[in-house]
Design a protein around this motif. Structure first.
Motif, PDB file in Angstrom:
ATOM      1  N   ASP A 170       0.808  -1.225   0.000  1.00  0.00           N
ATOM      2  CA  ASP A 170       0.000   0.000   0.000  1.00  0.00           C
ATOM      3  C   ASP A 170       0.840   1.273   0.000  1.00  0.00           C
ATOM      4  OD1 ASP A 170       1.005   0.036   2.574  1.00  0.00           O
ATOM      5  OD2 ASP A 170      -0.942   0.221   3.568  1.00  0.00           O
ATOM      6  N   GLY A 171       2.183   1.138  -0.039  1.00  0.00           N
ATOM      7  CA  GLY A 171       3.072   2.296  -0.071  1.00  0.00           C
ATOM      8  C   GLY A 171       3.595   2.717   1.279  1.00  0.00           C
ATOM      9  N   SER A 172       2.999   2.240   2.356  1.00  0.00           N
ATOM     10  CA  SER A 172       3.570   2.498   3.682  1.00  0.00           C
ATOM     11  C   SER A 172       4.815   1.635   3.849  1.00  0.00           C
ATOM     12  CB  SER A 172       2.543   2.194   4.772  1.00  0.00           C
ATOM     13  OG  SER A 172       2.233   0.803   4.798  1.00  0.00           O
ATOM     14  N   ALA A 173       5.552   1.869   4.923  1.00  0.00           N
ATOM     15  CA  ALA A 173       6.804   1.131   5.118  1.00  0.00           C
ATOM     16  C   ALA A 173       7.176   1.134   6.590  1.00  0.00           C
ATOM     17  CB  ALA A 173       7.926   1.751   4.284  1.00  0.00           C
ATOM     18  N   GLU A 174       8.222   0.409   6.896  1.00  0.00           N
ATOM     19  CA  GLU A 174       8.765   0.433   8.249  1.00  0.00           C
ATOM     20  C   GLU A 174      10.257   0.166   8.206  1.00  0.00           C
ATOM     21  OE1 GLU A 174       8.322  -3.135  10.854  1.00  0.00           O
ATOM     22  OE2 GLU A 174       6.758  -3.685   9.408  1.00  0.00           O
ATOM     23  N   CYS A 175      10.941   0.638   9.217  1.00  0.00           N
ATOM     24  CA  CYS A 175      12.357   0.323   9.382  1.00  0.00           C
ATOM     25  C   CYS A 175      12.688   0.345  10.863  1.00  0.00           C
ATOM     26  CB  CYS A 175      13.253   1.289   8.607  1.00  0.00           C
ATOM     27  SG  CYS A 175      13.252   2.983   9.221  1.00  0.00           S
ATOM     28  N   THR A 176      13.797  -0.283  11.210  1.00  0.00           N
ATOM     29  CA  THR A 176      14.250  -0.319  12.598  1.00  0.00           C
ATOM     30  C   THR A 176      15.653   0.253  12.666  1.00  0.00           C
ATOM     31  OG1 THR A 176      12.910  -2.284  13.053  1.00  0.00           O
ATOM     32  CG2 THR A 176      14.711  -1.797  14.582  1.00  0.00           C
ATOM     33  N   ILE A 177      15.843   1.207  13.567  1.00  0.00           N
ATOM     34  CA  ILE A 177      17.156   1.811  13.792  1.00  0.00           C
ATOM     35  C   ILE A 177      17.488   1.626  15.257  1.00  0.00           C
ATOM     36  CG2 ILE A 177      18.546   3.902  13.655  1.00  0.00           C
ATOM     37  CD1 ILE A 177      16.607   4.931  11.549  1.00  0.00           C
ATOM     38  N   GLY A 178      18.453   0.747  15.542  1.00  0.00           N
ATOM     39  CA  GLY A 178      18.779   0.447  16.927  1.00  0.00           C
ATOM     40  C   GLY A 178      17.597  -0.186  17.634  1.00  0.00           C
ATOM     41  N   GLU A 179      17.137   0.474  18.689  1.00  0.00           N
ATOM     42  CA  GLU A 179      15.990  -0.015  19.451  1.00  0.00           C
ATOM     43  C   GLU A 179      14.709   0.721  19.093  1.00  0.00           C
ATOM     44  OE1 GLU A 179      15.942  -2.621  21.603  1.00  0.00           O
ATOM     45  OE2 GLU A 179      17.961  -2.967  20.818  1.00  0.00           O
ATOM     46  N   GLU A 180      14.722   1.428  17.948  1.00  0.00           N
ATOM     47  CA  GLU A 180      13.556   2.205  17.547  1.00  0.00           C
ATOM     48  C   GLU A 180      12.932   1.616  16.275  1.00  0.00           C
ATOM     49  OE1 GLU A 180      12.344   6.819  16.360  1.00  0.00           O
ATOM     50  OE2 GLU A 180      14.455   6.199  16.513  1.00  0.00           O
ATOM     51  N   ARG A 181      11.640   1.350  16.350  1.00  0.00           N
ATOM     52  CA  ARG A 181      10.891   0.912  15.169  1.00  0.00           C
ATOM     53  C   ARG A 181      10.133   2.117  14.628  1.00  0.00           C
ATOM     54  NH1 ARG A 181       5.783  -0.241  14.074  1.00  0.00           N
ATOM     55  NH2 ARG A 181       5.302  -1.657  12.333  1.00  0.00           N
ATOM     56  N   ILE A 182      10.303   2.383  13.334  1.00  0.00           N
ATOM     57  CA  ILE A 182       9.711   3.582  12.730  1.00  0.00           C
ATOM     58  C   ILE A 182       8.661   3.165  11.712  1.00  0.00           C
ATOM     59  CG2 ILE A 182      10.169   5.707  11.451  1.00  0.00           C
ATOM     60  CD1 ILE A 182      13.072   5.532  12.448  1.00  0.00           C
ATOM     61  N   GLU A 183       7.459   3.655  11.876  1.00  0.00           N
ATOM     62  CA  GLU A 183       6.358   3.438  10.942  1.00  0.00           C
ATOM     63  C   GLU A 183       6.324   4.609   9.958  1.00  0.00           C
ATOM     64  OE1 GLU A 183       3.072   1.477   9.244  1.00  0.00           O
ATOM     65  OE2 GLU A 183       4.500   0.782  10.776  1.00  0.00           O
ATOM     66  N   ILE A 184       6.256   4.301   8.666  1.00  0.00           N
ATOM     67  CA  ILE A 184       6.340   5.313   7.613  1.00  0.00           C
ATOM     68  C   ILE A 184       5.021   5.362   6.860  1.00  0.00           C
ATOM     69  CG2 ILE A 184       7.546   5.976   5.498  1.00  0.00           C
ATOM     70  CD1 ILE A 184       9.936   4.205   6.698  1.00  0.00           C
ATOM     71  N   GLY A 185       4.460   6.556   6.727  1.00  0.00           N
ATOM     72  CA  GLY A 185       3.157   6.706   6.096  1.00  0.00           C
ATOM     73  C   GLY A 185       3.161   6.435   4.600  1.00  0.00           C
ATOM     74  N   GLN A 186       4.157   6.975   3.869  1.00  0.00           N
ATOM     75  CA  GLN A 186       4.211   6.819   2.418  1.00  0.00           C
ATOM     76  C   GLN A 186       5.660   6.818   1.955  1.00  0.00           C
ATOM     77  OE1 GLN A 186       1.998   5.975   0.332  1.00  0.00           O
ATOM     78  NE2 GLN A 186       3.080   6.278  -1.600  1.00  0.00           N
ATOM     79  N   THR A 187       5.964   5.949   1.000  1.00  0.00           N
ATOM     80  CA  THR A 187       7.308   5.819   0.449  1.00  0.00           C
ATOM     81  C   THR A 187       7.374   6.460  -0.924  1.00  0.00           C
ATOM     82  OG1 THR A 187       7.420   3.668   1.549  1.00  0.00           O
ATOM     83  CG2 THR A 187       9.190   4.203   0.023  1.00  0.00           C
ATOM     84  N   ILE A 188       8.499   7.124  -1.209  1.00  0.00           N
ATOM     85  CA  ILE A 188       8.754   7.713  -2.516  1.00  0.00           C
ATOM     86  C   ILE A 188      10.014   7.070  -3.084  1.00  0.00           C
ATOM     87  CG2 ILE A 188       9.224   9.848  -3.783  1.00  0.00           C
ATOM     88  CD1 ILE A 188       7.887  11.306  -1.349  1.00  0.00           C
ATOM     89  N   LEU A 189       9.891   6.408  -4.219  1.00  0.00           N
ATOM     90  CA  LEU A 189      11.031   5.784  -4.887  1.00  0.00           C
ATOM     91  C   LEU A 189      11.572   6.788  -5.900  1.00  0.00           C
ATOM     92  CD1 LEU A 189       9.521   2.215  -5.475  1.00  0.00           C
ATOM     93  CD2 LEU A 189      10.740   3.105  -3.464  1.00  0.00           C
ATOM     94  N   ALA A 190      12.733   7.366  -5.595  1.00  0.00           N
ATOM     95  CA  ALA A 190      13.167   8.571  -6.305  1.00  0.00           C
ATOM     96  C   ALA A 190      14.415   8.394  -7.145  1.00  0.00           C
ATOM     97  CB  ALA A 190      13.364   9.720  -5.309  1.00  0.00           C
ATOM     98  N   ASP A 191      14.848   7.158  -7.392  1.00  0.00           N
ATOM     99  CA  ASP A 191      15.913   6.951  -8.374  1.00  0.00           C
ATOM    100  C   ASP A 191      15.879   5.509  -8.865  1.00  0.00           C
ATOM    101  OD1 ASP A 191      17.194   5.379  -6.457  1.00  0.00           O
ATOM    102  OD2 ASP A 191      18.998   6.622  -6.334  1.00  0.00           O
ATOM    103  N   ASP A 192      16.750   5.198  -9.817  1.00  0.00           N
ATOM    104  CA  ASP A 192      16.732   3.883 -10.459  1.00  0.00           C
ATOM    105  C   ASP A 192      17.026   2.756  -9.470  1.00  0.00           C
ATOM    106  OD1 ASP A 192      16.238   5.154 -12.869  1.00  0.00           O
ATOM    107  OD2 ASP A 192      18.367   5.275 -13.404  1.00  0.00           O
ATOM    108  N   VAL A 193      17.974   2.975  -8.564  1.00  0.00           N
ATOM    109  CA  VAL A 193      18.331   1.944  -7.591  1.00  0.00           C
ATOM    110  C   VAL A 193      17.141   1.621  -6.695  1.00  0.00           C
ATOM    111  CG1 VAL A 193      19.838   1.383  -5.648  1.00  0.00           C
ATOM    112  CG2 VAL A 193      20.780   2.546  -7.659  1.00  0.00           C
ATOM    113  N   ALA A 194      16.431   2.655  -6.249  1.00  0.00           N
ATOM    114  CA  ALA A 194      15.264   2.439  -5.393  1.00  0.00           C
ATOM    115  C   ALA A 194      14.152   1.714  -6.142  1.00  0.00           C
ATOM    116  CB  ALA A 194      14.760   3.779  -4.856  1.00  0.00           C
ATOM    117  N   LEU A 195      13.944   2.061  -7.411  1.00  0.00           N
ATOM    118  CA  LEU A 195      12.933   1.371  -8.213  1.00  0.00           C
ATOM    119  C   LEU A 195      13.269  -0.109  -8.350  1.00  0.00           C
ATOM    120  CD1 LEU A 195      12.405   3.945 -11.107  1.00  0.00           C
ATOM    121  CD2 LEU A 195      10.748   3.363  -9.337  1.00  0.00           C
TER     122      LEU A 195
END
Length: 353
Positions: A170-195
């Motif tokens: 659905d375009g949302s995402a998540e990532c974990t940095i150390g002991e923090e879990r981050i919920e992301i509302g919307q992802t933007i794929l902005a270059d060829d590598v990301a695509l």
């Protein structure tokens, strides 16, 4: 483990990606994560940021005319000596390329850009050329570190390349940095590598074409006719390097592209390669930019902008936030990733970045 939420994740290493991330935060008050490796410091260029291009559509020239002063002013505040003015040359040998040059000349002149024919003795026999005066080029080696500091100043959270961002359908995402879990509302794929990394192959848009491309750096040689030269026939871009070498990029694996470059520069110019790289890039079938979500869902795509993408970043950020002007909405709305590339009403010559 703690949990937090941000509005956007921008994935991409280009100047356009950095500017979109920063504009979302600084101009629209969004919380943003940015993931993009450095380009300027350690790898051969795969493109340029130039305020003009091989463009035939009048609405694209109109949008550039509106956005370039805004972006240039912003860039000047972000980093000193981060842009320069120059006179690029676009040239062609084939009939289709020559016809495109005439359209580009007419369109550029109509929007206030001095467009002059180039004497054939500067290009070689059988070639037609067009010089567009007073274009703006962003100097990536100077600008990229300044952009990263600017992102930090607006609390855009930059994450390293080892951080895994899991993008959902659905375009949302998540990532974990150390002991923090981050919920992301919307992802933007902005270059060829990301695509390549995050766009699912099962729903791959028909508009996007994969292409093997290469960059070659030559040892010092005779200077070329302009700091930037773009051959429309092959999609090859030549840039003059500071030590009189040439950085060239265009379609084909290294061996194929090396042969193209040798033919383009001529036998009288001794060419020795000092560096080379090959990679996958994405073009649209109608050579016009593509934006938005596939089927109205999933991550937002920014693709096929070529050299002009960075200059349109403020308009793109406004569009993503629902704050675009009527003309910006019309331009971006006509270039959705779901459109058909066959007989497209927004077809363009395209910048073969």
């Amino acid at each position: 483990m703690t949990e937090s939420r941000v509005d956007f994740a921008v994935l991409g290493a280009t100047t356009q990606a950095r500017l979109v991330a920063g504009m979302l935060a600084s101009a629209h008050g969004k919380t943003v994560i940015f993931k993009g490796e450095s380009q300027a410091g350690y790898r051969l260029s795969r493109g340029i940021d130039l305020s003009v291009g091989a463009i035939t559509r009048p609405e694209t020239w109109a949008l550039l005319k509106a956005c370039v002063p805004e972006t240039t002013k912003l860039i000047g505040r972000i980093g000193k000596r981060s842009w320069t003015r120059l006179d690029p040359i676009f040239f062609a040998e084939g009939a289709a390329g020559r016809e495109a040059l005439s359209h580009i000349r007419y369109m550029a002149s109509a929007f206030g850009i001095a467009a002059e024919r180039v004497p054939s003795n500067l290009l070689g026999n059988g070639r037609d050329g067009l010089m567009l005066r007073d274009a703006v080029q962003l100097r990536s080696a100077v600008l990229e570190p300044a952009l990263d500091r600017w992102l930090d100043s607006h609390k855009v959270r930059r994450v390293d390349g080892d951080t895994v961002v899991t993008v959902r359908p659905d375009g949302s995402a998540e990532c974990t940095i150390g002991e923090e879990r981050i919920e992301i509302g919307q992802t933007i794929l902005a270059d060829d590598v990301a695509l390549l990394a995050h766009l699912p192959t099962s729903g791959w848009p028909a508009l996007l074409e994969r292409q093997v491309a290469s960059t070659i750096l030559t040892e010092p040689t005779e200077p070329i006719a302009a700091p930037i030269m773009h051959q429309l026939d092959s999609g090859t871009v030549l840039t003059q390097h500071g030590d009189r070498g040439i950085v060239a990029f265009g379609p084909g694996a290294v061996g194929e592209f090396s042969a193209t470059l040798g033919t383009l520069l001529g036998r009288e110019r001794a060419i020795r390669q000092a560096g080379q790289s090959s990679y996958t890039r994405f073009l649209t079938s109608d050579r016009a930019p593509a934006v938005g979500r596939i089927g109205g869902t999933g991550p937002d795509v920014l693709a096929g902008f070529g050299s002009i993408g960075a200059y349109l970043a403020p308009a793109i950020a406004r569009w993503l936030c629902g704050a675009a002007s009527a003309s910006e909405n019309a331009w971006l709305g006509a270039r959705l990733i779901d459109r058909s590339g066959t007989a497209s009403p927004v077809s363009d010559v395209g910048d073969q970045r």
